[in-house]
Motif scaffolding. Structure first.
Motif, PDB file in Angstrom:
ATOM      1  N   ALA A   1       4.580 -18.033  21.219  1.00  0.00           N
ATOM      2  CA  ALA A   1       5.583 -17.076  20.744  1.00  0.00           C
ATOM      3  C   ALA A   1       5.022 -15.654  20.770  1.00  0.00           C
ATOM      4  CB  ALA A   1       6.024 -17.433  19.332  1.00  0.00           C
ATOM      5  N   ASP A   2       5.916 -14.689  20.974  1.00  0.00           N
ATOM      6  CA  ASP A   2       5.510 -13.284  20.936  1.00  0.00           C
ATOM      7  C   ASP A   2       5.441 -12.808  19.495  1.00  0.00           C
ATOM      8  OD1 ASP A   2       5.473 -13.003  23.653  1.00  0.00           O
ATOM      9  OD2 ASP A   2       7.608 -12.476  23.768  1.00  0.00           O
ATOM     10  N   PHE A   3       4.564 -11.827  19.249  1.00  0.00           N
ATOM     11  CA  PHE A   3       4.618 -11.125  17.973  1.00  0.00           C
ATOM     12  C   PHE A   3       5.584  -9.981  18.172  1.00  0.00           C
ATOM     13  CE2 PHE A   3       0.426 -13.041  17.508  1.00  0.00           C
ATOM     14  CZ  PHE A   3       0.540 -13.545  16.232  1.00  0.00           C
ATOM     15  N   GLY A   4       6.534  -9.864  17.276  1.00  0.00           N
ATOM     16  CA  GLY A   4       7.516  -8.809  17.437  1.00  0.00           C
ATOM     17  C   GLY A   4       6.934  -7.448  17.134  1.00  0.00           C
ATOM     18  N   GLY A   5       6.721  -7.199  15.853  1.00  0.00           N
ATOM     19  CA  GLY A   5       6.428  -5.841  15.382  1.00  0.00           C
ATOM     20  C   GLY A   5       5.031  -5.363  15.658  1.00  0.00           C
ATOM     21  N   SER A   6       4.318  -5.025  14.583  1.00  0.00           N
ATOM     22  CA  SER A   6       3.017  -4.426  14.776  1.00  0.00           C
ATOM     23  C   SER A   6       1.922  -5.442  14.486  1.00  0.00           C
ATOM     24  CB  SER A   6       2.902  -3.190  13.876  1.00  0.00           C
ATOM     25  OG  SER A   6       1.862  -3.343  12.958  1.00  0.00           O
ATOM     26  N   VAL A   7       0.874  -5.405  15.292  1.00  0.00           N
ATOM     27  CA  VAL A   7      -0.264  -6.303  15.111  1.00  0.00           C
ATOM     28  C   VAL A   7      -1.477  -5.421  14.838  1.00  0.00           C
ATOM     29  CG1 VAL A   7      -1.612  -8.169  16.133  1.00  0.00           C
ATOM     30  CG2 VAL A   7       0.797  -7.924  16.724  1.00  0.00           C
ATOM     31  N   ALA A   8      -1.686  -5.106  13.568  1.00  0.00           N
ATOM     32  CA  ALA A   8      -2.675  -4.078  13.226  1.00  0.00           C
ATOM     33  C   ALA A   8      -3.988  -4.671  12.742  1.00  0.00           C
ATOM     34  CB  ALA A   8      -2.094  -3.145  12.174  1.00  0.00           C
ATOM     35  N   VAL A   9      -4.407  -5.794  13.313  1.00  0.00           N
ATOM     36  CA  VAL A   9      -5.623  -6.449  12.816  1.00  0.00           C
ATOM     37  C   VAL A   9      -6.817  -5.506  12.912  1.00  0.00           C
ATOM     38  CG1 VAL A   9      -7.031  -8.526  12.908  1.00  0.00           C
ATOM     39  CG2 VAL A   9      -4.684  -8.599  13.771  1.00  0.00           C
ATOM     40  N   GLN A  10      -6.934  -4.848  14.048  1.00  0.00           N
ATOM     41  CA  GLN A  10      -8.073  -3.951  14.242  1.00  0.00           C
ATOM     42  C   GLN A  10      -8.113  -2.861  13.171  1.00  0.00           C
ATOM     43  OE1 GLN A  10      -8.646  -2.305  18.126  1.00  0.00           O
ATOM     44  NE2 GLN A  10      -9.946  -0.673  17.372  1.00  0.00           N
TER      45      GLN A  10
ATOM     46  N   THR B   1      -9.235  -3.839  -0.005  1.00  0.00           N
ATOM     47  CA  THR B   1      -8.297  -4.554   0.830  1.00  0.00           C
ATOM     48  C   THR B   1      -7.440  -3.566   1.602  1.00  0.00           C
ATOM     49  OG1 THR B   1      -6.495  -6.135   0.889  1.00  0.00           O
ATOM     50  CG2 THR B   1      -6.663  -4.786  -1.084  1.00  0.00           C
ATOM     51  N   CYS B   2      -7.137  -3.931   2.821  1.00  0.00           N
ATOM     52  CA  CYS B   2      -6.259  -3.092   3.637  1.00  0.00           C
ATOM     53  C   CYS B   2      -5.237  -3.984   4.329  1.00  0.00           C
ATOM     54  CB  CYS B   2      -7.080  -2.312   4.667  1.00  0.00           C
ATOM     55  SG  CYS B   2      -6.051  -1.264   5.706  1.00  0.00           S
ATOM     56  N   TYR B   3      -3.973  -3.685   4.134  1.00  0.00           N
ATOM     57  CA  TYR B   3      -2.895  -4.465   4.745  1.00  0.00           C
ATOM     58  C   TYR B   3      -1.904  -3.533   5.430  1.00  0.00           C
ATOM     59  CZ  TYR B   3      -3.790  -9.199   3.027  1.00  0.00           C
ATOM     60  OH  TYR B   3      -4.314 -10.445   2.821  1.00  0.00           O
ATOM     61  N   ASP B   4      -1.383  -4.001   6.532  1.00  0.00           N
ATOM     62  CA  ASP B   4      -0.255  -3.300   7.142  1.00  0.00           C
ATOM     63  C   ASP B   4       1.006  -3.861   6.506  1.00  0.00           C
ATOM     64  OD1 ASP B   4       1.783  -2.211   8.594  1.00  0.00           O
ATOM     65  OD2 ASP B   4       1.311  -3.271  10.465  1.00  0.00           O
ATOM     66  N   VAL B   5       1.613  -3.075   5.624  1.00  0.00           N
ATOM     67  CA  VAL B   5       2.795  -3.554   4.907  1.00  0.00           C
ATOM     68  C   VAL B   5       4.081  -3.039   5.547  1.00  0.00           C
ATOM     69  CG1 VAL B   5       1.527  -3.770   2.757  1.00  0.00           C
ATOM     70  CG2 VAL B   5       2.742  -1.639   3.228  1.00  0.00           C
ATOM     71  N   GLY B   6       3.950  -2.429   6.716  1.00  0.00           N
ATOM     72  CA  GLY B   6       5.150  -1.904   7.382  1.00  0.00           C
ATOM     73  C   GLY B   6       5.600  -0.629   6.703  1.00  0.00           C
ATOM     74  N   LYS B   7       6.225  -0.804   5.541  1.00  0.00           N
ATOM     75  CA  LYS B   7       6.617   0.345   4.722  1.00  0.00           C
ATOM     76  C   LYS B   7       6.519  -0.104   3.266  1.00  0.00           C
ATOM     77  CE  LYS B   7       8.882   4.052   3.280  1.00  0.00           C
ATOM     78  NZ  LYS B   7       8.295   5.395   3.384  1.00  0.00           N
ATOM     79  N   ALA B   8       5.821   0.679   2.461  1.00  0.00           N
ATOM     80  CA  ALA B   8       5.719   0.327   1.047  1.00  0.00           C
ATOM     81  C   ALA B   8       6.941   0.859   0.317  1.00  0.00           C
ATOM     82  CB  ALA B   8       4.445   0.903   0.452  1.00  0.00           C
ATOM     83  N   ILE B   9       7.878  -0.016   0.011  1.00  0.00           N
ATOM     84  CA  ILE B   9       9.099   0.413  -0.691  1.00  0.00           C
ATOM     85  C   ILE B   9       8.689   0.986  -2.052  1.00  0.00           C
ATOM     86  CG2 ILE B   9      11.314  -0.386  -1.653  1.00  0.00           C
ATOM     87  CD1 ILE B   9      11.191  -0.581   1.429  1.00  0.00           C
ATOM     88  N   ASN B  10       7.771   0.286  -2.722  1.00  0.00           N
ATOM     89  CA  ASN B  10       7.215   0.781  -3.984  1.00  0.00           C
ATOM     90  C   ASN B  10       5.699   0.572  -3.948  1.00  0.00           C
ATOM     91  OD1 ASN B  10       6.364   1.288  -6.574  1.00  0.00           O
ATOM     92  ND2 ASN B  10       8.116   0.255  -7.540  1.00  0.00           N
TER      93      ASN B  10
ATOM     94  N   VAL C   1      -1.572   0.429   5.089  1.00  0.00           N
ATOM     95  CA  VAL C   1      -1.208   0.938   6.408  1.00  0.00           C
ATOM     96  C   VAL C   1       0.301   0.773   6.518  1.00  0.00           C
ATOM     97  CG1 VAL C   1      -1.357   0.481   8.886  1.00  0.00           C
ATOM     98  CG2 VAL C   1      -3.419   0.384   7.464  1.00  0.00           C
ATOM     99  N   GLU C   2       0.986   1.809   6.935  1.00  0.00           N
ATOM    100  CA  GLU C   2       2.446   1.714   7.051  1.00  0.00           C
ATOM    101  C   GLU C   2       2.865   1.940   8.501  1.00  0.00           C
ATOM    102  OE1 GLU C   2       3.087   4.177   3.038  1.00  0.00           O
ATOM    103  OE2 GLU C   2       4.821   2.932   3.559  1.00  0.00           O
ATOM    104  N   SER C   3       2.876   0.830   9.239  1.00  0.00           N
ATOM    105  CA  SER C   3       3.222   0.918  10.661  1.00  0.00           C
ATOM    106  C   SER C   3       4.714   1.158  10.863  1.00  0.00           C
ATOM    107  CB  SER C   3       2.822  -0.383  11.355  1.00  0.00           C
ATOM    108  OG  SER C   3       3.576  -1.455  10.801  1.00  0.00           O
ATOM    109  N   GLY C   4       5.507   0.846   9.850  1.00  0.00           N
ATOM    110  CA  GLY C   4       6.960   0.993   9.990  1.00  0.00           C
ATOM    111  C   GLY C   4       7.569  -0.021  10.936  1.00  0.00           C
ATOM    112  N   ALA C   5       6.783  -1.022  11.306  1.00  0.00           N
ATOM    113  CA  ALA C   5       7.240  -1.922  12.372  1.00  0.00           C
ATOM    114  C   ALA C   5       7.654  -3.299  11.868  1.00  0.00           C
ATOM    115  CB  ALA C   5       6.149  -2.061  13.426  1.00  0.00           C
ATOM    116  N   GLY C   6       7.830  -3.435  10.554  1.00  0.00           N
ATOM    117  CA  GLY C   6       8.281  -4.722  10.029  1.00  0.00           C
ATOM    118  C   GLY C   6       9.767  -4.921  10.248  1.00  0.00           C
ATOM    119  N   ILE C   7      10.247  -6.126   9.968  1.00  0.00           N
ATOM    120  CA  ILE C   7      11.671  -6.401  10.167  1.00  0.00           C
ATOM    121  C   ILE C   7      12.432  -6.403   8.843  1.00  0.00           C
ATOM    122  CG2 ILE C   7      11.422  -7.553  12.396  1.00  0.00           C
ATOM    123  CD1 ILE C   7      11.460 -10.223  10.899  1.00  0.00           C
ATOM    124  N   GLY C   8      11.774  -5.942   7.789  1.00  0.00           N
ATOM    125  CA  GLY C   8      12.457  -5.751   6.514  1.00  0.00           C
ATOM    126  C   GLY C   8      13.096  -4.373   6.479  1.00  0.00           C
ATOM    127  N   PRO C   9      13.707  -4.009   5.343  1.00  0.00           N
ATOM    128  CA  PRO C   9      14.342  -2.699   5.233  1.00  0.00           C
ATOM    129  C   PRO C   9      13.324  -1.579   5.445  1.00  0.00           C
ATOM    130  CG  PRO C   9      14.170  -3.787   3.080  1.00  0.00           C
ATOM    131  CD  PRO C   9      13.807  -4.795   4.109  1.00  0.00           C
TER     132      PRO C   9
END
Ligand SMILES: Cc1cc2nc3c(=O)[nH]c(=O)nc-3n(C[C@H](O)[C@H](O)[C@H](O)COP(=O)(O)OP(=O)(O)OC[C@H]3O[C@@H](n4cnc5c(N)ncnc54)[C@H](O)[C@@H]3O)c2cc1C
Lengths: 761, 296
Positions: free
Chosen positions: A404-413, A641-650, A705-713
C-alpha cells in the motif's frame, strides 16, 4: 491556512470542573430506590461448571434477584465494537455474557446479584453454590497451538487468527547479508490501570427504555445490549459519562449487559461499580507477544531482509485479537524500507485473562522488537543510532510491506533527527557506579480504524438566535480532550468564542453517533464531520450575508462574532443579525454532517496486501537513562519526543498525549508486569502492579512537527495511540548503551538488569 | 490474597478514645475482641480484604497526649500517634537522626504520611517497616502500657514474626524512646523499592560513633530480609574498634550479605536481595561514617 482558535494551546473546558471535583463520573450518580449489583466470578481459570445453585442467595433478605446464564435471553453473541458493517467470523469472536458449561479464565462472570446494599449483594455472592470440576487448561500460547492441546473454547482449535506478509525472497536475501541479528523478544500483559474503574447505573425509563449511564469508549454497545435482551435496538439507550481514562480497557462491553439484565429483571435502578481488584480481573489486557526477529543488513548498514514470527496470547476469548494481530502484522517491519520481508503472526486462545485493546493496539509490541534489532545492528556495524535509521527509514513515496502507498507525509527522518539532536552533548557519568546511556527509537502507527470496517462519524451544529452555538456529538470524552477539539473546530470556522459554544455528548438516543473513542479516530473522523457541519452552516450564513452586505461571497470573513468584508473591514454584520435574518426567512441554521473514512474490502486471504489503514503517524523518542551498576536500577533522566502530528489543533493537548504515552511506556519498559501464573493473577492490585508515579518520570520534552499532511481536519494526524510507540525501545536501547546488556523481555526490572550485567561479566 | 471489596465485611463497634486512660480501659474491657486503630493505613486494608476481623475498633489517634516529639539534645522521645509527615518535617530529626529522617522521607506519599503514625508502622509488625531499622540501630526502647501497668521493651525484642509482636492484646504502645547516642555519631538509611514510593524490597540502617579514625559503637539493621527486621551483630563486630577503610567496609558488608537469608516474594527475589544487601550496606556505612565527621 491561517487559524485563530485551532492551533492555540488552550486549557480543556472540562479541566477546571474536574479539578474542583464537580464532574459526576459514572459512580457519582444515584437514583431513588436504586439497587446495588455484584458479580460472582470464577475461582478457577479452567473448569467445568457442574452446577450453580442460587437458592440460598435468593433467600437472603434484601436480595432482589440472582441471575445466571440461563436467565440471559441471548447469552452468546458475536462481539461487536461499534462497526455497522458485517466483517465476518474471522474478525469477530464470541461475546458471552455469563459463563456457561465451562469457565475459561479466572474471574469470568458467572452470576449477577442485585440487592438493597452493596454489602448484602456481597454476602449473597458467598451463598451461591457453584460446583466446579477443574480442567487442566492451557496457559502458554505455544503449548496451546500443539495438536493435542487443551481446548479453551468450543472450537476444535485454539488458533484465533493468523496473518502473513510476503515481500520478495528473504531466504536468498539473507545469504547476501553481511550481518544478521537474531533475537527473541517477549512482552507481558499490561493493565490499563485507568483512574476510574468500570461503573454504571441502569434504569428502565417511563417509556420502557433501558437506560444505561456508564463510562465507556463505545456507546454503540447499546445494540449488543439490546440483542442480549432480545429487544429492539431503540429500546436501549446508553448515556456515556465523562470517562476517567480508557486506554482501550473500556472498549469491550464491561458492566452494560449486567446492568441492563438486572434493571430489566427487577424494574428498579441498579448500580454496579468494580473495585480495583475486580477491574483487574474483569477487563482485558494488552496482548503478551513472543516475537522472533531476524534482520539482515549489508556492511554499510542497508537493510536487506527481515523475517518475523509473532505469537500473541489472546487469552480466554477472542474479542479484538484478530484486529490487534492485523495491526501487529502490518507494523512488524517498522517504518523502514526493506526489500525482502516475511512476517508470520498468530493469535492463540489460552486460559489466561483475555487480551483486547490497549492504547497502541498491536503496533507497540513489534515496535519494541524491531527497534531493538536496529540498535543491535548499529552496534555491530559501528554506526550511531541515528545514522542507521536515516539510511533505512521510509520516505515520501515509499510503500508499506503490504504494497500500500503512504498517503500523506512520511517524516521519519525529521522526527528521528530532531529528537536525537535535542539531547545535546553527552554528559559525564555522575557517579562511580552510575552509568549514563542514550537510546533512540522511532515508530509508526495508523490513526483511524481498519479501512474495511467502513468507518463513519456524524456531528451536529446549531446556531441559536442569539449567536450562541449548540453542538451534539456521540463522542465519548475519555479525558483526552476529544470534545474540546470539536468545539475548537466549530469556533474556528464560525468565528465564535469557545465560551459561547456548548457541546452535548455521548447519548445514543439524542446525539448523532460519532463512533468509538478508539483507534485514534475521533479527531480525524468526528473532527472532519464537525468541520463539514460547520462549513455547511457557514455557507448558508455567507449566502445571506453577501446579500445583506451586498458583497461578493469570497470577500467575507468570520471574526469575533461578526461577518465582515475583507476588502472593507469596517463594513460588517453581527453574526446574530445574520442568524436572525436567516431565521426570519425560514432557514434554520443547523447541520448534521457525516464523514466517511476510505473503504476497502475485508481481507479474504491470510496474506495481507494492499490498504488496510487510512494513514499513519510517525514519531521518535530519544532518552537518556542512568543505570546503577550495583543495583540494576534504571532511571530515565531525560526524554525527548518528536512527532509529526500534521496539525496540532490544541498543542497543549498534543503535549499531554505525548507525555502520557511516554509515561505509560516508561511503566511498560521498567515496572509494569502483570504477572499471571497458570492462569492465576499474581498482580491483584496496584500494590503488586507498579505504575510509575510523578517521582519516577522525568519532564518529557515534546517537539511537534506540523507537516499539515494528515487526513484529519486542517491536515491533522492522530496522536493518542502512536504516542505509545518508541519510548520503551528507546529506554531499552539506552540501557544497552549505558551498561552493555540487551534486555529482550519487558519490563527491565532492577533484578533483570543486575543479573544480566553479572552474567555478562 | 483476598480481594479488597471496599466493604468492611464484619460488623464492629467503633469507639473513639480521646484520652489514654479511656483507651487502656477499653482495651482491658474488650480484651481480645478489640483492635487499635491509629492512621488506619495498614489496618483498614486488612479489614477490607477480610484478613482481619474484630468486634471493637478503638480509635486512638486523637489522644493528644501521645502525639509529640520531644528532643532534649541527648534523647528523643516520640509519641506513637505522631504522623510520619510531622516526623519528616521536624528539624531535630532531620539534623541529628538522619536514619530516621531518611526512612520517613522514603515512605509512601504525602497523603499517606499525613495519616500514618510511627506507632502503627511498628505495631503492624511488617518485616519491611521502614522505621524499624533506624530504631533498631538507635537502640530505641518502647513503652507498652495497659491497665496492668507499663513495661519497657527494647525494639530488638519487639518483633516476633510477620504481623507478630510482643504486644499483648490489652497493651498500647505509648512511647518510643531513643537513648543518648553519644558523641561523633552518624547514621543513615537506604532502601530499594520498585518505584519511588514503595514498600522496601530491602532496607538498611547504620548508626556508628567515631573515635578519630576508628569505629566506636556500631549497629546495623536490615529490613525485608527475614521474618522480622534484624540486626547483624557479626557485621557490627567486624567494624567495631577498627580503623575505618574501604576494605573494612567491604568486609563487613560481605559478611552481612552472607548471613542474611532473604526470601523471594512479590517484590523481589532472594538472590537479588542478597546481592544488593552488600551494596546498600556499604553505602550506608560510608555515609554514616561521613556524617560522624569521618573521612574516607
Ligand atoms: C499507599 C501506602 C504506602 C505505604 N508505604 C509504606 C512505606 O513506604 N514504608 C512502610 O514502612 N510502610 C508503608 N505503608 C504502610 C503504612 O502506611 C505504615 O505502616 C504506617 O506507618 C502505619 O501506621 P497507621 O497509623 O496507619 O497504622 P494502623 O493501620 O492504624 O495500624 C497498624 C497496626 O498497628 C496497630 N497499632 C497502631 N497503633 C498502635 C499503638 N499505639 N499501640 C498498639 N498497636 C497499635 C493496629 O492495631 C494495627 O494492627 C504504606 C501504606 C500505604 C497504604
Amino acid at each position: 491556512m491561517e487559524t485563530t482558535v485551532v492551533g492555540k494551546g488552550l486549557p480543556k473546558f472540562d479541566a477546571y470542573t474536574k479539578a474542583k471535583g464537580n464532574i459526576a463520573y459514572a459512580d457519582d450518580f444515584s437514583l431513588p430506590g436504586m439497587l446495588y449489583a455484584k458479580v460472582l466470578r470464577s475461582k478457577y481459570p479452567a473448569a467445568k461448571i457442574i452446577s450453580i445453585n442460587t437458592a440460598r442467595a435468593e433467600l437472603l433478605p434484601g436480595v432482589h434477584t440472582v441471575m445466571t446464564s440461563k436467565d440471559v435471553p441471548h447469552n452468546n453473541l458475536r462481539a461487536k465494537f461499534g462497526q455497522s458493517t458485517d466483517i465476518g467470523p474471522n474478525f469477530e469472536g464470541l461475546y458471552r455474557v455469563l459463563a456457561e458449561e465451562k469457565v475459561r479464565f479466572l474471574g469470568e462472570a458467572i452470576a449477577l446479584v442485585a440487592a438493597d446494599s452493596e454489602k448484602i449483594a456481597e454476602e449473597a455472592l458467598t451463598l451461591i453454590d457453584v460446583i466446579y470440576e477443574q480442567l487442566p487448561g492451557v496457559f502458554d500460547p505455544i503449548e496451546a497451538l500443539k495438536p493435542d492441546a487443551y481446548l479453551v473454547g468450543d472450537n476444535d482449535t485454539n488458533l484465533v487468527s493468523q496473518f502473513k506478509i510476503r515481500q520478495g525472497d528473504v531466504a536468498t536475501a539473507f545469504e547476501s547479508a553481511d550481518v544478521i541479528v537474531e533475537n527473541t523478544y517477549r512482552v507481558p500483559f499490561k493493565d490499563h490501570a485507568f483512574l476510574e474503574p468500570e461503573a454504571g447505573v441502569a434504569w428502565v425509563d417511563e417509556n420502557g427504555i433501558i437506560t444505561i449511564r456508564v463510562c465507556t469508549q463505545v456507546i454503540e454497545h447499546f445494540r449488543t445490549v439490546a440483542e442480549v435482551l432480545g429487544i429492539p435496538h431503540n429500546h436501549v439507550r446508553v448515556i456515556g459519562t465523562w470517562v476517567g481514562g480508557g486506554f482501550g480497557g473500556k472498549e469491550d462491553i464491561s458492566v452494560e449487559s449486567f446492568l441492563a439484565l438486572l434493571a430489566w429483571k427487577t424494574k428498579q435502578p441498579v448500580k454496579l461499580t468494580y473495585t480495583r481488584e475486580e477491574s483487574f480481573l474483569a477487563h482485558s489486557k494488552r496482548h503478551p507477544f513472543v516475537m522472533k526477529y531476524k534482520t539482515g543488513a549489508t556492511k554499510d548498514g542497508m537493510l536487506v531482509a527481515l523475517e518475523a514470527e509473532l505469537i500473541a496470547d489472546a487469552g480466554a476469548y477472542t474479542y479484538l485479537s484478530p484486529w490487534v494481530l492485523l495491526y501487529a502484522t502490518v507494523n512488524a517491519a517498522g517504518p523502514y524500507n526493506i526489500p525482502h520481508v516475511k512476517v508470520d503472526t498468530v493469535a492463540v486462545l489460552t486460559n489466561n485473562p483475555f487480551s483486547s485493546a490497549y492504547r497502541g493496539f498491536g503496533a507497540v509490541q513489534p515496535n519494541f522488537a524491531y527497534e531493538s534489532q536496529m540498535d543491535e545492528l548499529a552496534r555491530i556495524l559501528d554506526l550511531d543510532p541515528l545514522t542507521i535509521r536515516l539510511k533505512n527509514c521510509l520516505r515520501q513515496g515509499d510503500t508499506l510491506t503490504t504494497g500500500a502507498d503512504f498517503g500523506g507525509s512520511v517524516a521519519v527522518q525529521e522526527v528521528a533527527e530532531k529528537a536525537w539532536q535535542a539531547l545535546g552533548p553527552k554528559r559525564a557519568d555522575p557517579g562511580k557506579h552510575i552509568k549514563l546511556g542514550r537510546g533512540l527509537a522511532v515508530g509508526m502507527m495508523s490513526y483511524g480504524r481498519l479501512t474495511f470496517l467502513h468507518d463513519t462519524s456524524r456531528s451536529y451544529i446549531k446556531l441559536e438566535l442569539d449567536g450562541s452555538v449548540l453542538m451534539r456529538s456521540g463522542i465519548p470524552d475519555l479525558g483526552a480532550g476529544q470534545a474540546q477539539a470539536l468545539v475548537q473546530i466549530a469556533a474556528e470556522e464560525l468565528g465564535v468564542p469557545l465560551e459561547k459554544i456548548k457541546i452535548f455528548t455521548s447519548d445514543t438516543s439524542l446525539t448523532p453517533l460519532a463512533g468509538t473513542s478508539t483507534a485514534t479516530r475521533q479527531l480525524y473522523m468526528s473532527g472532519n464531520a464537525t468541520l463539514k457541519a460547520a462549513r455547511e452552516v457557514k455557507e448558508r450564513l455567507i449566502d445571506k450575508a453577501s446579500v445583506m452586505l451586498n458583497a461578493d461571497k469570497t470577500d467575507l470573513k468570520f471574526v469575533n462574532e461578526k461577518i465582515l468584508r475583507i476588502s472593507e473591514p469596517d463594513k460588517y454584520l453581527a453574526l446574530s443579525a445574520v442568524i436572525g435574518q436567516c431565521s426570519t426567512d425560514g432557514d434554520e441554521l443547523y447541520s448534521e454532517a457525516q464523514f466517511n473514512a476510505p473503504f476497502t474490502e475485508v481481507p479474504v486471504s491470510d496474506v495481507i496486501t494492499g490498504q488496510t489503514f487510512a494513514d499513519f503517524t510517525f514519531g521518535a523518542y530519544a532518552v537518556e537513562v542512568a543505570v546503577d551498576e550495583e543495583t540494576g536500577a534504571v532511571n530515565v533522566e531525560r526524554a525527548v519526543t518528536c512527532y509529526d502530528v500534521g496539525k496540532a489543533i490544541n498543542p497543549l493537548n498534543v503535549e499531554g498525549q505525548l507525555e502520557g504515552g511516554g509515561v505509560d511506556s516508561i511503566g511498560y519498559a521498567l515496572t509494569e508486569n502483570f504477572e499471571v501464573e497458570q492462569g492465576y493473577l499474581k498482580s491483584h492490585s496496584l500494590a503488586e502492579y507498579l505504575l510509575p508515579t510523578a517521582l519516577d518520570v522525568p519532564d518529557i520534552e515534546t517537539i511537534l512537527v506540523e507537516s499539515g499532511a494528515g487526513i484529519g481536519p486542517y491536515g491533522a494526524k492522530g496522536i493518542g495511540e502512536p504516542a505509545c510507540n518508541a519510548m520503551a525501545p528507546a529506554i531499552i536501547n539506552a540501557i544497552r548503551d549505558a551498561v552493555g546488556v540487551r534486555i529482550t523481555s519487558l519490563p527491565a526490572t532492577s533484578e533483570k538488569v543486575l543479573f544480566a550485567m553479572l552474567s555478562q561479566n | 490474597m483476598k480481594t479488597n471489596t471496599k466493604i468492611l465485611t464484619s460488623e464492629f463497634e467503633y469507639l473513639e478514645c480521646p484520652t489514654l486512660a479511656e483507651a487502656l480501659n477499653c482495651l482491658s474491657k474488650y480484651n481480645g475482641k478489640a483492635k487499635i486503630l491509629a492512621g488506619g493505613t495498614d489496618l483498614l486494608i486488612k479489614m477490607k480484604s477480610g484478613l482481619l476481623q474484630c468486634q471493637y475498633l478503638i480509635f486512638v489517634k486523637k489522644i493528644e497526649a501521645l502525639n509529640y516529639l520531644i528532643s532534649d539534645k541527648k534523647t528523643l522521645r516520640i509519641g506513637p500517634m505522631i504522623n510520619l509527615r510531622s516526623i519528616e518535617k521536624n528539624e531535630q530529626v532531620k539534623a541529628y537522626y538522619s536514619a530516621l529522617f531518611e526512612a520517613v522521607r522514603s515512605m509512601a506519599a504525602t497523603s499517606v504520611k499525613n495519616m500514618a503514625t510511627i506507632g502503627g508502622n511498628l505495631c503492624n509488625g511488617s518485616p519491611a517497616a521502614d522505621t524499624a531499622p533506624p530504631l533498631l540501630v538507635y537502640g530505641a526502647t518502647l513503652k507498652l502500657s495497659s491497665m496492668r501497668g507499663d513495661r519497657i521493651v527494647p525494639v530488638e525484642e519487639f518483633f516476633l514474626g510477620p504481623s507478630q509482636t510482643v504486644l499483648e492484646s490489652d497493651e498500647l504502645l505509648t512511647e518510643i524512646c531513643l537513648p543518648d547516642l553519644g558523641d561523633q555519631v552518624g547514621s543513615s538509611f537506604l532502601k530499594l523499592g520498585r518505584v519511588s514510593a514503595d514498600i522496601a524490597k530491602i532496607n538498611v540502617a547504620v548508626c556508628l560513633n567515631r573515635n578519630g579514625k576508628t569505629v566506636g559503637n556500631c549497629r546495623i539493621a536490615f529490613g525485608s530480609v527475614a521474618p522480622t527486621p534484624i540486626r547483624i551483630p557479626e557485621a557490627e563486630e567486624i567494624l567495631k574498634g577498627q580503623e575505618m577503610s574501604d576494605e573494612l567496609i567491604v568486609k563487613a558488608a560481605k559478611a552481612a550479605a552472607g548471613l542474611i537469608k532473604p526470601i523471594t516474594d512479590k517484590r523481589s527475589t532472594n538472590s537479588y536481595r542478597q546481592q544488593v544487601s552488600k551494596v546498600i550496606l556499604e553505602e550506608g556505612i560510608r555515609s554514616a561514617w561521613q556524617r560522624a565527621g569521618g573521612e574516607l
